[in-house]
Design a protein around this motif. Structure first.
Motif, PDB file in Angstrom:
ATOM      1  N   TYR A 112       0.851  -1.194   0.000  1.00 25.40           N
ATOM      2  CA  TYR A 112       0.000   0.000   0.000  1.00 25.40           C
ATOM      3  C   TYR A 112       0.882   1.237   0.000  1.00 25.40           C
ATOM      4  N   SER A 113       0.363   2.322  -0.567  1.00 23.92           N
ATOM      5  CA  SER A 113       1.164   3.540  -0.635  1.00 23.92           C
ATOM      6  C   SER A 113       0.963   4.458   0.568  1.00 23.92           C
ATOM      7  N   HIS A 114      -0.235   4.441   1.158  1.00 20.50           N
ATOM      8  CA  HIS A 114      -0.476   5.356   2.280  1.00 20.50           C
ATOM      9  C   HIS A 114      -1.650   4.854   3.117  1.00 20.50           C
ATOM     10  N   MET A 115      -1.364   4.511   4.364  1.00 16.63           N
ATOM     11  CA  MET A 115      -2.390   4.042   5.280  1.00 16.63           C
ATOM     12  C   MET A 115      -2.804   5.169   6.218  1.00 16.63           C
ATOM     13  N   ALA A 116      -4.092   5.222   6.545  1.00 19.15           N
ATOM     14  CA  ALA A 116      -4.584   6.147   7.563  1.00 19.15           C
ATOM     15  C   ALA A 116      -5.174   5.338   8.707  1.00 19.15           C
ATOM     16  N   ASP A 117      -4.774   5.666   9.919  1.00 21.65           N
ATOM     17  CA  ASP A 117      -5.344   5.070  11.131  1.00 21.65           C
ATOM     18  C   ASP A 117      -6.411   6.036  11.625  1.00 21.65           C
ATOM     19  N   LEU A 118      -7.652   5.596  11.611  1.00 20.64           N
ATOM     20  CA  LEU A 118      -8.781   6.450  11.966  1.00 20.64           C
ATOM     21  C   LEU A 118      -9.089   6.296  13.450  1.00 20.64           C
ATOM     22  N   SER A 137       4.318   2.613   9.775  1.00 22.87           N
ATOM     23  CA  SER A 137       5.367   3.375   9.087  1.00 22.87           C
ATOM     24  C   SER A 137       6.600   2.528   8.776  1.00 22.87           C
ATOM     25  N   LEU A 138       6.685   1.361   9.361  1.00 19.25           N
ATOM     26  CA  LEU A 138       7.771   0.440   9.011  1.00 19.25           C
ATOM     27  C   LEU A 138       7.531  -0.201   7.650  1.00 19.25           C
ATOM     28  N   PHE A 139       6.293  -0.108   7.157  1.00 18.56           N
ATOM     29  CA  PHE A 139       5.897  -0.730   5.895  1.00 18.56           C
ATOM     30  C   PHE A 139       5.589   0.293   4.797  1.00 18.56           C
ATOM     31  N   THR A 140       4.965   1.410   5.174  1.00 20.75           N
ATOM     32  CA  THR A 140       4.450   2.366   4.197  1.00 20.75           C
ATOM     33  C   THR A 140       4.293   3.731   4.852  1.00 20.75           C
ATOM     34  N   GLN A 141       3.919   4.724   4.063  1.00 21.30           N
ATOM     35  CA  GLN A 141       3.582   6.036   4.618  1.00 21.30           C
ATOM     36  C   GLN A 141       2.327   5.869   5.467  1.00 21.30           C
ATOM     37  N   ALA A 142       2.295   6.490   6.648  1.00 23.98           N
ATOM     38  CA  ALA A 142       1.167   6.302   7.562  1.00 23.98           C
ATOM     39  C   ALA A 142       0.773   7.628   8.198  1.00 23.98           C
ATOM     40  N   THR A 143      -0.527   7.839   8.297  1.00 23.62           N
ATOM     41  CA  THR A 143      -1.078   9.041   8.922  1.00 23.62           C
ATOM     42  C   THR A 143      -2.080   8.630   9.981  1.00 23.62           C
ATOM     43  N   GLY A 144      -1.993   9.272  11.130  1.00 24.05           N
ATOM     44  CA  GLY A 144      -2.944   9.024  12.201  1.00 24.05           C
ATOM     45  C   GLY A 144      -3.844  10.221  12.401  1.00 24.05           C
ATOM     46  N   TYR A 145      -5.141   9.971  12.463  1.00 24.25           N
ATOM     47  CA  TYR A 145      -6.136  11.011  12.753  1.00 24.25           C
ATOM     48  C   TYR A 145      -6.685  10.742  14.149  1.00 24.25           C
ATOM     49  N   GLU A 146      -6.498  11.694  15.046  1.00 25.15           N
ATOM     50  CA  GLU A 146      -6.962  11.551  16.421  1.00 25.15           C
ATOM     51  C   GLU A 146      -7.596  12.866  16.878  1.00 25.15           C
ATOM     52  N   ILE A 147      -8.800  12.778  17.412  1.00 21.13           N
ATOM     53  CA  ILE A 147      -9.526  13.974  17.838  1.00 21.13           C
ATOM     54  C   ILE A 147      -9.104  14.457  19.221  1.00 21.13           C
ATOM     55  N   ILE A 194      -2.224  13.913  12.816  1.00 20.80           N
ATOM     56  CA  ILE A 194      -3.115  15.051  12.626  1.00 20.80           C
ATOM     57  C   ILE A 194      -4.180  15.015  13.711  1.00 20.80           C
ATOM     58  N   GLN A 195      -4.330  16.148  14.414  1.00 26.93           N
ATOM     59  CA  GLN A 195      -5.404  16.228  15.398  1.00 26.93           C
ATOM     60  C   GLN A 195      -6.645  16.698  14.663  1.00 26.93           C
ATOM     61  N   ALA A 196      -7.544  15.744  14.403  1.00 29.01           N
ATOM     62  CA  ALA A 196      -8.755  16.046  13.642  1.00 29.01           C
ATOM     63  C   ALA A 196      -9.751  14.909  13.788  1.00 29.01           C
ATOM     64  N   ASP A 197     -10.989  15.223  13.507  1.00 23.22           N
ATOM     65  CA  ASP A 197     -12.048  14.233  13.429  1.00 23.22           C
ATOM     66  C   ASP A 197     -11.936  13.550  12.070  1.00 23.22           C
ATOM     67  N   LEU A 227      -5.398   2.595   2.010  1.00 30.08           N
ATOM     68  CA  LEU A 227      -5.741   1.671   3.084  1.00 30.08           C
ATOM     69  C   LEU A 227      -6.151   2.482   4.303  1.00 30.08           C
ATOM     70  N   LEU A 228      -7.307   2.148   4.850  1.00 32.09           N
ATOM     71  CA  LEU A 228      -7.769   2.751   6.091  1.00 32.09           C
ATOM     72  C   LEU A 228      -7.778   1.670   7.164  1.00 32.09           C
ATOM     73  N   TYR A 229      -7.319   2.023   8.366  1.00 28.72           N
ATOM     74  CA  TYR A 229      -7.274   1.095   9.494  1.00 28.72           C
ATOM     75  C   TYR A 229      -8.207   1.619  10.572  1.00 28.72           C
ATOM     76  N   LEU A 230      -8.936   0.701  11.184  1.00 25.97           N
ATOM     77  CA  LEU A 230      -9.894   1.080  12.211  1.00 25.97           C
ATOM     78  C   LEU A 230      -9.950  -0.003  13.280  1.00 25.97           C
ATOM     79  N   TYR A 231      -9.926   0.425  14.535  1.00 22.95           N
ATOM     80  CA  TYR A 231     -10.140  -0.469  15.676  1.00 22.95           C
ATOM     81  C   TYR A 231     -11.389   0.063  16.370  1.00 22.95           C
ATOM     82  N   PRO A 232     -12.564  -0.325  15.877  1.00 22.14           N
ATOM     83  CA  PRO A 232     -13.804   0.332  16.313  1.00 22.14           C
ATOM     84  C   PRO A 232     -14.254  -0.063  17.718  1.00 22.14           C
ATOM     85  N   ASP A 233     -14.813   0.926  18.397  1.00 24.85           N
ATOM     86  CA  ASP A 233     -15.426   0.676  19.702  1.00 24.85           C
ATOM     87  C   ASP A 233     -16.951   0.703  19.596  1.00 24.85           C
TER      88      ASP A 233
END
Length: 183
Positions: free
Chosen positions: A63-69, A81-91, A114-117, A128-134
């Motif tokens: 994958y080229s860029h994963m986002a952790d939601l 980030s050990l595998f690909t470009q990664a961005t974390g979104y945390e409110i 990034i501090q954001a919703d 690729l989007l990653y989610l650990y839903p509650d």
């Protein structure tokens, strides 16, 4: 000649050790496990070893860029980030700050916090989007299913999406991850 998988394993151990220290400091300070309510849900720690095995299993480097939601303390972004470009979104401001401090102490590259919703973020640049839903993530799914193309990696089978198609699951020995494809 260096072995890339060995180098990645060593970098992972460095991340794992840093986060174990962070969790121990929180436990000593609060006398309880790291777990807290944020304005959009609950934060709980991710199991580093399980996340790493899951990312290896799903060949995250394809994958080229994963986002952790809902990236919480940033451990999933750090590992990704050990595998690909990664961005974390945390409110949550405190969790966002902890992820930046931990990341800076690790001195690794290919991560952004990034501090954001994430429901309001532009996710089109991520394949690729990653989610650990509650809780069920129907609002996110409604937003994505008509406009976003890519894969969704969900930690845990307990809140399956309605519109995305299952394309792979991990064996229990790897972790509880399910990979979905956008319609």
């Amino acid at each position: 000649m260096s072995d890339p998988s060995r180098e990645r394993d060593l970098a992972f151990r460095k991340i794992q050790t840093a986060y174990q220290g962070f969790y121990q400091r929180l436990k000593n300070l609060n006398h309880r496990l790291p777990y807290r309510r944020t304005k959009s849900g609950m934060w709980a720690t991710s199991e580093a070893e399980e996340v790493y095995r899951g990312f290896c299993h799903f060949n995250l480097d394809h994958y080229s860029h994963m986002a952790d939601l809902g990236s919480g303390d940033g451990i999933v972004v750090a590992i990704a980030s050990l595998f690909t470009q990664a961005t974390g979104y945390e409110i949550d401001e405190w969790l966002h700050q902890q992820s930046i401090e931990l990341w800076n102490s690790l001195n690794l590259s290919k991560a952004t916090f990034i501090q954001a919703d994430f429901l309001r973020a532009n996710l089109s640049g991520h394949d690729l989007l990653y989610l650990y839903p509650d809780k069920p993530f129907y609002d996110l799914e409604e937003r994505l299913h008509a406009t976003w193309k890519g894969h969704l990696l969900v930690n845990g089978p307990h809140f399956p999406p309605r519109y995305f198609r299952t394309i792979a699951e991990c064996a229990p020995s790897v972790g509880r991850f399910v990979l979905y494809e956008s319609p």
